[in-house]
Design a protein around this motif. Structure first.
Motif, mmCIF file in Angstrom:
data_model
loop_
_atom_site.group_PDB
_atom_site.id
_atom_site.type_symbol
_atom_site.label_atom_id
_atom_site.label_comp_id
_atom_site.label_asym_id
_atom_site.label_seq_id
_atom_site.Cartn_x
_atom_site.Cartn_y
_atom_site.Cartn_z
ATOM 1 N N TYR A 42 7.637 9.890 -12.504
ATOM 2 C CA TYR A 42 6.913 9.147 -11.456
ATOM 3 C C TYR A 42 6.834 7.661 -11.783
ATOM 4 C CZ TYR A 42 3.134 7.989 -8.166
ATOM 5 O OH TYR A 42 2.377 7.423 -7.174
ATOM 6 N N MET A 43 6.579 7.340 -13.038
ATOM 7 C CA MET A 43 6.441 5.936 -13.456
ATOM 8 C C MET A 43 7.781 5.193 -13.414
ATOM 9 S SD MET A 43 3.235 5.230 -14.400
ATOM 10 C CE MET A 43 3.308 3.935 -15.605
ATOM 11 N N ALA A 44 8.877 5.931 -13.429
ATOM 12 C CA ALA A 44 10.188 5.282 -13.428
ATOM 13 C C ALA A 44 10.435 4.483 -12.150
ATOM 14 C CB ALA A 44 11.286 6.325 -13.621
ATOM 15 N N PHE A 45 9.845 4.900 -11.017
ATOM 16 C CA PHE A 45 10.085 4.158 -9.784
ATOM 17 C C PHE A 45 8.946 4.254 -8.784
ATOM 18 C CE2 PHE A 45 11.827 3.912 -5.439
ATOM 19 C CZ PHE A 45 12.263 2.602 -5.458
ATOM 20 N N TRP A 46 8.627 5.466 -8.355
ATOM 21 C CA TRP A 46 7.691 5.651 -7.241
ATOM 22 C C TRP A 46 6.297 5.119 -7.511
ATOM 23 C CZ3 TRP A 46 9.903 6.096 -2.919
ATOM 24 C CH2 TRP A 46 11.075 6.809 -2.773
ATOM 25 N N PHE A 47 5.834 5.182 -8.729
ATOM 26 C CA PHE A 47 4.500 4.678 -9.058
ATOM 27 C C PHE A 47 4.384 3.203 -8.703
ATOM 28 C CE2 PHE A 47 1.720 2.498 -12.112
ATOM 29 C CZ PHE A 47 0.514 3.104 -11.811
ATOM 30 N N TRP A 48 5.378 2.435 -9.054
ATOM 31 C CA TRP A 48 5.340 0.991 -8.812
ATOM 32 C C TRP A 48 5.400 0.681 -7.318
ATOM 33 C CZ3 TRP A 48 3.411 -0.646 -12.970
ATOM 34 C CH2 TRP A 48 3.727 -0.027 -14.175
ATOM 35 N N LEU A 49 6.188 1.423 -6.592
ATOM 36 C CA LEU A 49 6.242 1.260 -5.147
ATOM 37 C C LEU A 49 4.886 1.583 -4.518
ATOM 38 C CD1 LEU A 49 8.505 0.878 -2.804
ATOM 39 C CD2 LEU A 49 8.151 3.310 -2.551
ATOM 40 N N ASP A 50 4.264 2.666 -4.975
ATOM 41 C CA ASP A 50 2.942 3.042 -4.475
ATOM 42 C C ASP A 50 1.907 1.967 -4.788
ATOM 43 O OD1 ASP A 50 3.820 5.405 -3.374
ATOM 44 O OD2 ASP A 50 3.188 6.654 -5.046
ATOM 45 N N CYS A 51 1.927 1.454 -6.001
ATOM 46 C CA CYS A 51 0.937 0.432 -6.387
ATOM 47 C C CYS A 51 1.101 -0.843 -5.577
ATOM 48 C CB CYS A 51 1.024 0.139 -7.872
ATOM 49 S SG CYS A 51 0.239 1.415 -8.865
ATOM 50 N N VAL A 52 2.330 -1.291 -5.384
ATOM 51 C CA VAL A 52 2.559 -2.495 -4.587
ATOM 52 C C VAL A 52 2.080 -2.275 -3.153
ATOM 53 C CG1 VAL A 52 4.364 -3.941 -3.550
ATOM 54 C CG2 VAL A 52 4.425 -3.423 -5.986
ATOM 55 N N SER A 53 2.320 -1.083 -2.621
ATOM 56 C CA SER A 53 1.916 -0.813 -1.240
ATOM 57 C C SER A 53 0.401 -0.692 -1.098
ATOM 58 C CB SER A 53 2.592 0.451 -0.718
ATOM 59 O OG SER A 53 2.066 1.608 -1.320
ATOM 60 N N LEU A 54 -0.317 -0.488 -2.207
ATOM 61 C CA LEU A 54 -1.768 -0.321 -2.142
ATOM 62 C C LEU A 54 -2.557 -1.528 -2.648
ATOM 63 C CD1 LEU A 54 -1.986 3.400 -3.276
ATOM 64 C CD2 LEU A 54 -2.461 2.491 -1.009
ATOM 65 N N LEU A 55 -1.874 -2.573 -3.090
ATOM 66 C CA LEU A 55 -2.595 -3.755 -3.572
ATOM 67 C C LEU A 55 -3.404 -4.393 -2.445
ATOM 68 C CD1 LEU A 55 -0.013 -5.595 -5.838
ATOM 69 C CD2 LEU A 55 -2.124 -4.490 -6.547
ATOM 70 N N PRO A 56 -4.663 -4.707 -2.714
ATOM 71 C CA PRO A 56 -5.501 -5.354 -1.687
ATOM 72 C C PRO A 56 -5.270 -6.867 -1.674
ATOM 73 C CG PRO A 56 -6.798 -4.887 -3.624
ATOM 74 C CD PRO A 56 -5.416 -4.352 -3.904
#
Length: 114
Positions: free
Chosen positions: A74-88
């Motif tokens: 998960y940390m290899a790719f999708w985690f970072w995409l999720d975090c960027v999409s959730l940054l306030p």
């Protein structure tokens, strides 16, 4: 859970462009603010869930249930995409600059690729 996430992503697909086009600032007492907050909480819950969801490995021909392996995948790719999409973004920058960053709300749409 996948069906619920799909509904939330479709919500974001329609509401985010509407907000960018017609809403300059969402008051914290509005229904739109409450709905967006609930959707973001669900997405953060999904991030946590992804660390505990097994995955099928084609290489091994079996399900991977080891949490360390799941987290690494998960940390290899999708985690970072999720975090960027959730940054306030609006909360990170105040004043006039926050208005200029409203286009960054489109980063929420990155979840469509998942």
């Amino acid at each position: 859970p996948a069906g619920a996430m799909l509904i939330l992503v479709v919500y974001v697909l329609f509401v985010t462009p509407f907000e960018l086009a017609f809403v300059s600032k969402v008051p914290p007492t509005s229904g739109l603010f409450v709905a967006n907050t609930i959707v973001e909480a669900c997405f953060w819950g999904d991030v946590l869930l992804q660390f505990n969801t097994g995955l099928y490995s084609d290489l091994q021909g079996k399900w991977v249930v080891d949490r360390k392996s799941i987290a690494a995948h998960y940390m290899a790719f999708w985690f970072w995409l999720d975090c960027v999409s959730l940054l306030p973004f609006e909360a990170m920058v105040r004043g006039k600059k926050a208005e200029n960053l409203s286009i960054l709300r489109l980063a929420r749409l990155l979840r469509l690729f998942k």
